[in-house]
Design an enzyme around this catalytic site. Structure first.
Site, PDB file in Angstrom:
ATOM      1  N   ASP A  10      -1.535  -6.341   6.052  1.00 15.93           N
ATOM      2  CA  ASP A  10      -1.249  -6.603   4.629  1.00 15.93           C
ATOM      3  C   ASP A  10      -0.823  -8.066   4.491  1.00 15.93           C
ATOM      4  O   ASP A  10       0.059  -8.532   5.233  1.00 15.93           O
ATOM      5  CB  ASP A  10      -0.132  -5.670   4.151  1.00 15.93           C
ATOM      6  CG  ASP A  10      -0.520  -4.216   4.294  1.00 15.93           C
ATOM      7  OD1 ASP A  10      -1.095  -3.662   3.345  1.00 15.93           O
ATOM      8  OD2 ASP A  10      -0.278  -3.635   5.384  1.00 15.93           O
TER       9      ASP A  10
ATOM     10  N   ASP B 164       2.587   4.760   5.012  1.00 13.82           N
ATOM     11  CA  ASP B 164       2.355   4.223   6.364  1.00 13.82           C
ATOM     12  C   ASP B 164       2.386   2.692   6.373  1.00 13.82           C
ATOM     13  O   ASP B 164       2.387   2.095   7.448  1.00 13.82           O
ATOM     14  CB  ASP B 164       1.064   4.784   6.980  1.00 13.82           C
ATOM     15  CG  ASP B 164      -0.131   4.754   6.041  1.00 13.82           C
ATOM     16  OD1 ASP B 164       0.034   4.480   4.828  1.00 13.82           O
ATOM     17  OD2 ASP B 164      -1.250   5.009   6.521  1.00 13.82           O
ATOM     18  N   HIS B 165       2.446   2.066   5.190  1.00 13.02           N
ATOM     19  CA  HIS B 165       2.553   0.602   5.098  1.00 13.02           C
ATOM     20  C   HIS B 165       3.943   0.187   4.611  1.00 13.02           C
ATOM     21  O   HIS B 165       4.556   0.887   3.784  1.00 13.02           O
ATOM     22  CB  HIS B 165       1.551   0.047   4.086  1.00 13.02           C
ATOM     23  CG  HIS B 165       0.121   0.215   4.480  1.00 13.02           C
ATOM     24  ND1 HIS B 165      -0.659  -0.844   4.883  1.00 13.02           N
ATOM     25  CD2 HIS B 165      -0.669   1.312   4.523  1.00 13.02           C
ATOM     26  CE1 HIS B 165      -1.883  -0.398   5.151  1.00 13.02           C
ATOM     27  NE2 HIS B 165      -1.917   0.906   4.942  1.00 13.02           N
TER      28      HIS B 165
ATOM     29  N   GLU C 137      -3.923   1.895  -2.936  1.00 16.88           N
ATOM     30  CA  GLU C 137      -3.979   3.352  -2.701  1.00 16.88           C
ATOM     31  C   GLU C 137      -3.046   4.117  -3.634  1.00 16.88           C
ATOM     32  O   GLU C 137      -2.265   4.956  -3.197  1.00 16.88           O
ATOM     33  CB  GLU C 137      -3.691   3.691  -1.226  1.00 16.88           C
ATOM     34  CG  GLU C 137      -4.856   3.361  -0.305  1.00 16.88           C
ATOM     35  CD  GLU C 137      -4.857   4.186   0.971  1.00 16.88           C
ATOM     36  OE1 GLU C 137      -5.385   5.301   0.931  1.00 16.88           O
ATOM     37  OE2 GLU C 137      -4.338   3.721   1.995  1.00 16.88           O
TER      38      GLU C 137
ATOM     39  N   ASN D  79      -6.813  -4.670   5.606  1.00 17.50           N
ATOM     40  CA  ASN D  79      -7.328  -3.876   6.721  1.00 17.50           C
ATOM     41  C   ASN D  79      -7.922  -4.751   7.823  1.00 17.50           C
ATOM     42  O   ASN D  79      -8.920  -4.374   8.462  1.00 17.50           O
ATOM     43  CB  ASN D  79      -8.344  -2.833   6.221  1.00 17.50           C
ATOM     44  CG  ASN D  79      -7.661  -1.522   5.837  1.00 17.50           C
ATOM     45  OD1 ASN D  79      -6.816  -1.010   6.580  1.00 17.50           O
ATOM     46  ND2 ASN D  79      -8.005  -0.987   4.684  1.00 17.50           N
TER      47      ASN D  79
ATOM     48  N   ASP E 159      -3.913  -5.066   0.854  1.00 16.58           N
ATOM     49  CA  ASP E 159      -4.193  -4.455   2.157  1.00 16.58           C
ATOM     50  C   ASP E 159      -5.579  -4.918   2.559  1.00 16.58           C
ATOM     51  O   ASP E 159      -6.574  -4.444   2.016  1.00 16.58           O
ATOM     52  CB  ASP E 159      -4.118  -2.927   2.031  1.00 16.58           C
ATOM     53  CG  ASP E 159      -4.494  -2.228   3.327  1.00 16.58           C
ATOM     54  OD1 ASP E 159      -4.808  -2.928   4.322  1.00 16.58           O
ATOM     55  OD2 ASP E 159      -4.483  -0.980   3.347  1.00 16.58           O
TER      56      ASP E 159
ATOM     57  N   ASN F 173       0.875  -1.174   0.000  1.00 13.21           N
ATOM     58  CA  ASN F 173       0.000   0.000   0.000  1.00 13.21           C
ATOM     59  C   ASN F 173       0.909   1.221   0.000  1.00 13.21           C
ATOM     60  O   ASN F 173       1.554   1.519   1.004  1.00 13.21           O
ATOM     61  CB  ASN F 173      -0.932  -0.005   1.220  1.00 13.21           C
ATOM     62  CG  ASN F 173      -1.847   1.208   1.239  1.00 13.21           C
ATOM     63  OD1 ASN F 173      -1.455   2.304   0.840  1.00 13.21           O
ATOM     64  ND2 ASN F 173      -3.069   1.026   1.703  1.00 13.21           N
TER      65      ASN F 173
END
Length: 258
Positions: A219, A248-249, A34, A150, A148, A7
């Site tokens: 992930d 952030d991933h 994303e 989530n 991802d 991501n």
DNA sequence: ATGGTAGCTGGGCTA
């Protein structure tokens, strides 16, 4: 064969990092999430120059997925960008066939907050994606779904499981949906191998979460039985999360024998 | 209960 998922939280911002990472890691297949790009703005030339064929399904501002496959092989076929039975403008799905591999890239909805409309959308999305994966597993022996999700599946995937109990990304219904996906005949490649405790793939930008390793493993690269037997390694690559202006991933990787 | 940060966008939404 090396397969990855990342991501990138805006491919426009992260393209230099992606190119650097591709060069160092040399994966064969990469699912991105994303991308946050309209298809017209997708950096096709730069990615092709790095040696990859690329398919993508994007939209303005939010979401967006892409699959990179190393250019030496045959072109991708049977491209699917929507879950059957879900009329959804959000670009979260990209399924492609690469040779004898069927690869599905998911950007599962975040869910925002348990009980919210977005949470209901997430659970509905997970139902539809499960039906689709069931269908795909029947059609493809060599099958991988990465992305991802989530969802942190287990306590060991959360820095503070007690504090996260009942929270979005770790709530019972989300974790049960993840288990239903595995029951179709998929294995979490990461857990096939011994791993360092407190290995995560996402850390909030806020509150120094990465520095304190307050993260979640959300992930995943899930593999069919045929590929489980050929999986020889799986890991999270924390390094790009240490770079300046990171996603952030972190990328997640699984390796297979040919 | 709130806020902290990042990206896109041009105020507020999403994560």
């Amino acid at each position: 064969m090396k397969v990855a998922s990342w991501n990138v939280n805006s491919l426009k911002v992260r393209l230099p990092q992606l190119l650097q990472w591709l060069q160092a890691e040399d994966p064969d297949v990469v699912g991105l999430q994303e991308t946050k790009l309209l298809d017209d703005n997708f950096p096709v030339d730069e990615i092709q120059a790095a040696g990859y064929h690329v398919d993508f399904a994007g939209q303005k501002t939010y979401n967006g997925v892409a699959v990179l496959s190393r250019g030496n092989g045959p072109e991708t076929t049977d491209i699917v960008t929507d879950l059957p039975g879900l009329d959804d403008p959000q670009r979260r799905v990209l399924a492609v066939t690469i040779g004898d591999l069927r690869f599905v890239d998911f950007y599962v909805p975040n869910g925002s907050e348990v009980g919210s409309d977005k949470y209901d959308y997430k659970l509905g999305w997970l139902e539809k994606c499960t039906a689709y994966i069931e269908d795909q597993l029947q059609q493809h022996e060599r099958f991988i779904v990465g992305g991802d999700f989530n969802i942190a599946p287990e306590d060991e995937d959360v820095h503070d499981p007690a504090g996260w109990t009942g929270q979005v990304l770790f709530s019972g219904p989300e974790r049960q949906a993840f288990q239903r996906l595995l029951k179709l005949g998929l294995t979490d490649s990461f857990r096939l191998f011994e791993q360092e405790p407190a290995t995560f793939s996402w850390w909030d930008y806020r509150m120094g979460a990465f520095r304190r390793n307050r993260g979640l493993r959300i992930d995943h690269i899930l593999v069919s039985d045929a590929l489980k037997d050929r999986c020889v390694g799986a890991r999270v690559d924390r390094e790009p999360r240490t770079w300046e202006r990171p996603s952030d991933h972190a990328p997640v990787v699984a390796q297979f024998t040919d």
